[in-house]
Motif scaffolding. Structure first.
Motif, PDB file in Angstrom:
ATOM      1  N   VAL A  94       0.452  -0.819  -0.077  1.00  0.00           N
ATOM      2  CA  VAL A  94       0.032   0.006  -0.092  1.00  0.00           C
ATOM      3  C   VAL A  94       0.590   1.296   0.207  1.00  0.00           C
ATOM      4  CG1 VAL A  94      -1.086   0.943   1.505  1.00  0.00           C
ATOM      5  CG2 VAL A  94      -1.846  -1.198   1.045  1.00  0.00           C
ATOM      6  N   ALA A  95       1.920   1.426   0.933  1.00  0.00           N
ATOM      7  CA  ALA A  95       2.824   2.930   0.600  1.00  0.00           C
ATOM      8  C   ALA A  95       2.932   2.758  -0.694  1.00  0.00           C
ATOM      9  CB  ALA A  95       3.885   1.774   1.725  1.00  0.00           C
ATOM     10  N   ALA A  96       4.116   0.908  -1.138  1.00  0.00           N
ATOM     11  CA  ALA A  96       4.350   1.556  -2.277  1.00  0.00           C
ATOM     12  C   ALA A  96       3.371   2.221  -3.669  1.00  0.00           C
ATOM     13  CB  ALA A  96       5.461   0.466  -3.143  1.00  0.00           C
ATOM     14  N   TYR A  97       1.802   1.964  -3.159  1.00  0.00           N
ATOM     15  CA  TYR A  97       1.376   2.254  -4.427  1.00  0.00           C
ATOM     16  C   TYR A  97       0.616   3.943  -3.845  1.00  0.00           C
ATOM     17  CZ  TYR A  97       0.306  -2.024  -6.928  1.00  0.00           C
ATOM     18  OH  TYR A  97       1.011  -2.653  -7.467  1.00  0.00           O
ATOM     19  N   GLU A  98       0.723   3.755  -2.700  1.00  0.00           N
ATOM     20  CA  GLU A  98       0.227   5.694  -2.237  1.00  0.00           C
ATOM     21  C   GLU A  98       1.537   6.735  -2.985  1.00  0.00           C
ATOM     22  OE1 GLU A  98       0.210   5.186   2.423  1.00  0.00           O
ATOM     23  OE2 GLU A  98      -1.828   5.619   1.591  1.00  0.00           O
ATOM     24  N   ASN A  99       2.728   5.923  -2.532  1.00  0.00           N
ATOM     25  CA  ASN A  99       3.978   6.738  -3.657  1.00  0.00           C
ATOM     26  C   ASN A  99       3.638   6.399  -5.005  1.00  0.00           C
ATOM     27  OD1 ASN A  99       5.394   7.421  -1.210  1.00  0.00           O
ATOM     28  ND2 ASN A  99       6.367   5.297  -0.632  1.00  0.00           N
ATOM     29  N   SER A 100       3.415   5.421  -5.584  1.00  0.00           N
ATOM     30  CA  SER A 100       3.488   5.809  -7.289  1.00  0.00           C
ATOM     31  C   SER A 100       2.024   7.126  -7.337  1.00  0.00           C
ATOM     32  CB  SER A 100       2.907   4.790  -7.466  1.00  0.00           C
ATOM     33  OG  SER A 100       3.090   4.138  -8.955  1.00  0.00           O
ATOM     34  N   ARG A 101       1.228   6.901  -6.805  1.00  0.00           N
ATOM     35  CA  ARG A 101      -0.236   7.509  -6.645  1.00  0.00           C
ATOM     36  C   ARG A 101       0.703   9.284  -6.530  1.00  0.00           C
ATOM     37  NH1 ARG A 101      -3.398   7.880  -1.969  1.00  0.00           N
ATOM     38  NH2 ARG A 101      -1.435   9.091  -1.164  1.00  0.00           N
ATOM     39  N   ASP A 102       1.493   9.175  -5.514  1.00  0.00           N
ATOM     40  CA  ASP A 102       1.909  10.642  -5.828  1.00  0.00           C
ATOM     41  C   ASP A 102       2.364  11.047  -6.760  1.00  0.00           C
ATOM     42  OD1 ASP A 102       0.187  10.440  -3.165  1.00  0.00           O
ATOM     43  OD2 ASP A 102       1.654  10.821  -1.962  1.00  0.00           O
ATOM     44  N   HIS A 104       2.554   9.857 -10.036  1.00  0.00           N
ATOM     45  CA  HIS A 104       1.952   9.734 -11.320  1.00  0.00           C
ATOM     46  C   HIS A 104       1.241  11.411 -11.142  1.00  0.00           C
ATOM     47  CE1 HIS A 104       2.822   5.561 -11.843  1.00  0.00           C
ATOM     48  NE2 HIS A 104       2.829   6.386 -13.184  1.00  0.00           N
ATOM     49  N   THR A 105       0.690  11.300  -9.707  1.00  0.00           N
ATOM     50  CA  THR A 105      -0.435  12.556 -10.004  1.00  0.00           C
ATOM     51  C   THR A 105      -0.001  13.916 -10.252  1.00  0.00           C
ATOM     52  OG1 THR A 105      -2.250  11.669  -8.100  1.00  0.00           O
ATOM     53  CG2 THR A 105      -2.043  14.398  -8.013  1.00  0.00           C
ATOM     54  N   ARG A 106       1.346  14.231  -9.653  1.00  0.00           N
ATOM     55  CA  ARG A 106       2.660  14.688  -9.756  1.00  0.00           C
ATOM     56  C   ARG A 106       3.007  15.177 -11.540  1.00  0.00           C
ATOM     57  NH1 ARG A 106       5.416  12.990  -5.077  1.00  0.00           N
ATOM     58  NH2 ARG A 106       6.819  12.744  -6.670  1.00  0.00           N
ATOM     59  N   LEU A 107       3.377  13.843 -11.670  1.00  0.00           N
ATOM     60  CA  LEU A 107       2.935  13.950 -13.417  1.00  0.00           C
ATOM     61  C   LEU A 107       2.031  14.147 -14.450  1.00  0.00           C
ATOM     62  CD1 LEU A 107       5.113  10.944 -13.415  1.00  0.00           C
ATOM     63  CD2 LEU A 107       6.101  12.871 -13.463  1.00  0.00           C
ATOM     64  N   LEU A 108       0.735  13.818 -13.819  1.00  0.00           N
ATOM     65  CA  LEU A 108      -0.203  13.977 -15.080  1.00  0.00           C
ATOM     66  C   LEU A 108       0.161  15.323 -14.699  1.00  0.00           C
ATOM     67  CD1 LEU A 108      -3.023  13.930 -15.981  1.00  0.00           C
ATOM     68  CD2 LEU A 108      -4.330  13.698 -14.079  1.00  0.00           C
ATOM     69  N   ASP A 109      -0.138  16.354 -13.101  1.00  0.00           N
ATOM     70  CA  ASP A 109      -0.398  17.976 -13.509  1.00  0.00           C
ATOM     71  C   ASP A 109       0.334  18.551 -14.443  1.00  0.00           C
ATOM     72  OD1 ASP A 109      -2.329  17.862 -11.033  1.00  0.00           O
ATOM     73  OD2 ASP A 109      -1.223  17.956  -9.151  1.00  0.00           O
ATOM     74  N   VAL A 125      -1.773  13.346 -21.936  1.00  0.00           N
ATOM     75  CA  VAL A 125      -2.931  14.070 -21.180  1.00  0.00           C
ATOM     76  C   VAL A 125      -3.776  12.794 -20.743  1.00  0.00           C
ATOM     77  CG1 VAL A 125      -4.979  15.348 -20.017  1.00  0.00           C
ATOM     78  CG2 VAL A 125      -2.660  16.293 -21.398  1.00  0.00           C
ATOM     79  N   GLU A 126      -4.291  12.214 -22.265  1.00  0.00           N
ATOM     80  CA  GLU A 126      -4.912  11.158 -21.330  1.00  0.00           C
ATOM     81  C   GLU A 126      -4.099  10.048 -21.133  1.00  0.00           C
ATOM     82  OE1 GLU A 126      -8.294  11.146 -20.691  1.00  0.00           O
ATOM     83  OE2 GLU A 126      -8.227  13.241 -21.687  1.00  0.00           O
ATOM     84  N   LEU A 127      -2.985   9.765 -21.974  1.00  0.00           N
ATOM     85  CA  LEU A 127      -2.151   8.782 -20.995  1.00  0.00           C
ATOM     86  C   LEU A 127      -1.210   8.805 -19.093  1.00  0.00           C
ATOM     87  CD1 LEU A 127      -0.516   6.066 -21.832  1.00  0.00           C
ATOM     88  CD2 LEU A 127       1.547   7.669 -22.657  1.00  0.00           C
ATOM     89  N   ALA A 128      -1.215  10.040 -19.361  1.00  0.00           N
ATOM     90  CA  ALA A 128      -0.963  10.049 -17.980  1.00  0.00           C
ATOM     91  C   ALA A 128      -2.063  10.029 -16.940  1.00  0.00           C
ATOM     92  CB  ALA A 128      -0.497  11.318 -16.994  1.00  0.00           C
ATOM     93  N   ARG A 129      -3.231  10.414 -17.848  1.00  0.00           N
ATOM     94  CA  ARG A 129      -4.231  10.132 -16.753  1.00  0.00           C
ATOM     95  C   ARG A 129      -5.030   8.614 -16.729  1.00  0.00           C
ATOM     96  NH1 ARG A 129      -7.985  13.755 -18.911  1.00  0.00           N
ATOM     97  NH2 ARG A 129      -7.661  15.416 -16.347  1.00  0.00           N
ATOM     98  N   SER A 130      -4.651   7.604 -17.323  1.00  0.00           N
ATOM     99  CA  SER A 130      -4.533   6.666 -17.559  1.00  0.00           C
ATOM    100  C   SER A 130      -4.342   5.749 -16.600  1.00  0.00           C
ATOM    101  CB  SER A 130      -4.361   6.037 -18.872  1.00  0.00           C
ATOM    102  OG  SER A 130      -4.584   4.192 -18.865  1.00  0.00           O
ATOM    103  N   ARG A 131      -2.669   6.058 -16.444  1.00  0.00           N
ATOM    104  CA  ARG A 131      -1.835   4.759 -15.652  1.00  0.00           C
ATOM    105  C   ARG A 131      -1.833   5.607 -14.602  1.00  0.00           C
ATOM    106  NH1 ARG A 131       4.306   5.647 -19.422  1.00  0.00           N
ATOM    107  NH2 ARG A 131       3.610   4.489 -20.185  1.00  0.00           N
ATOM    108  N   LEU A 132      -2.199   7.135 -14.086  1.00  0.00           N
ATOM    109  CA  LEU A 132      -2.888   7.176 -12.588  1.00  0.00           C
ATOM    110  C   LEU A 132      -4.279   6.690 -11.836  1.00  0.00           C
ATOM    111  CD1 LEU A 132      -2.528   8.936  -9.653  1.00  0.00           C
ATOM    112  CD2 LEU A 132      -4.065  10.695 -11.178  1.00  0.00           C
ATOM    113  N   GLU A 133      -5.113   6.444 -12.886  1.00  0.00           N
ATOM    114  CA  GLU A 133      -6.582   5.982 -12.939  1.00  0.00           C
ATOM    115  C   GLU A 133      -5.754   3.944 -12.432  1.00  0.00           C
ATOM    116  OE1 GLU A 133      -9.163   6.327 -16.008  1.00  0.00           O
ATOM    117  OE2 GLU A 133      -9.056   8.100 -15.113  1.00  0.00           O
ATOM    118  N   GLY A 134      -4.547   3.085 -13.452  1.00  0.00           N
ATOM    119  CA  GLY A 134      -4.107   2.035 -13.042  1.00  0.00           C
ATOM    120  C   GLY A 134      -3.688   1.658 -12.005  1.00  0.00           C
ATOM    121  N   VAL A 135      -3.135   2.811 -10.942  1.00  0.00           N
ATOM    122  CA  VAL A 135      -1.931   2.357  -9.917  1.00  0.00           C
ATOM    123  C   VAL A 135      -3.542   3.147  -8.560  1.00  0.00           C
ATOM    124  CG1 VAL A 135      -0.735   4.354  -8.655  1.00  0.00           C
ATOM    125  CG2 VAL A 135      -0.107   3.911 -10.882  1.00  0.00           C
TER     126      VAL A 135
END
Length: 178
Positions: A94-102, A104-109, A125-135
């Motif tokens: 969970v901690a690893a996925y939370e770091n990955s989420r953070d 991917h959120t920065r990258l999407l921004d 933008v859609e690719l970055a959003r898709s990767r964030l949704e996967g995470v």
């Protein structure tokens, strides 16, 4: 209880009997009361080893019962250790996925800002959003595994479990051994 019962078989067996004696007035052997009380002690002289055998059997059964109890304790301890390990592993995931989420959120921004400035395509933008949704989906799955592991551990130990305290305990153990 089995041992106590086997030991009691060595003792004499007392008994009491109360009988009514019907006698005639002329009977010289029964003068007075018509009630006869008989007290007995019954003790076998020889049982062919049955009493000692029963005692030995009861002692062996007690040893077997204690061994089975200890085996059950060990099985429960192993299940608790496995459940604890599952909680620690799930918490780390969970901690690893939370770091990955953070991240991917920065990258999407960043990609969103670049798109707003015209420096990147909408597809980026859609690719970055898709990767964030996967995470985020992976994070939700990992969180569900953590919740399941915590519940299994709670059931085994019979009280609520604090995963943060578990990590602290594990770090303390690792610090002492290292």
């Amino acid at each position: 209880a089995g041992i106590d019962g086997a030991k009691r078989q060595f003792w004499a067996e007392p008994s009491i009997a109360v009988e009514h004696a019907g006698t005639s007035a002329n009977d010289a052997s029964y003068q007075g009361d018509e009630q006869v009380i008989t007290l007995r002690l019954k003790q076998p002289l020889w049982t062919g080893g049955r009493l000692t055998g029963n005692l030995s059997k009861a002692e062996a059964e007690a040893i077997v019962a204690e061994a089975e109890l200890e085996a059950t304790r060990q099985q429960i301890a192993l299940r608790v250790i496995q459940a604890w390990s599952d909680v620690i592993a799930a918490r780390s995931t969970v901690a690893a996925y939370e770091n990955s989420r953070d991240t991917h959120t920065r990258l999407l921004d960043m990609v969103q800002r670049r798109n707003d400035e015209g420096a990147t395509a909408k597809a980026d933008v859609e690719l970055a959003r898709s990767r964030l949704e996967g995470v985020l989906a992976d994070l939700a799955s990992a969180q569900a595994r953590l919740d399941t592991s915590l519940e299994q551990l709670r059931v085994l130990v019979g009280r609520p479990v604090d995963p943060a305290a578990m990590v602290t305990t594990l770090q303390n153990i690792a610090g002492k051994s290292g």
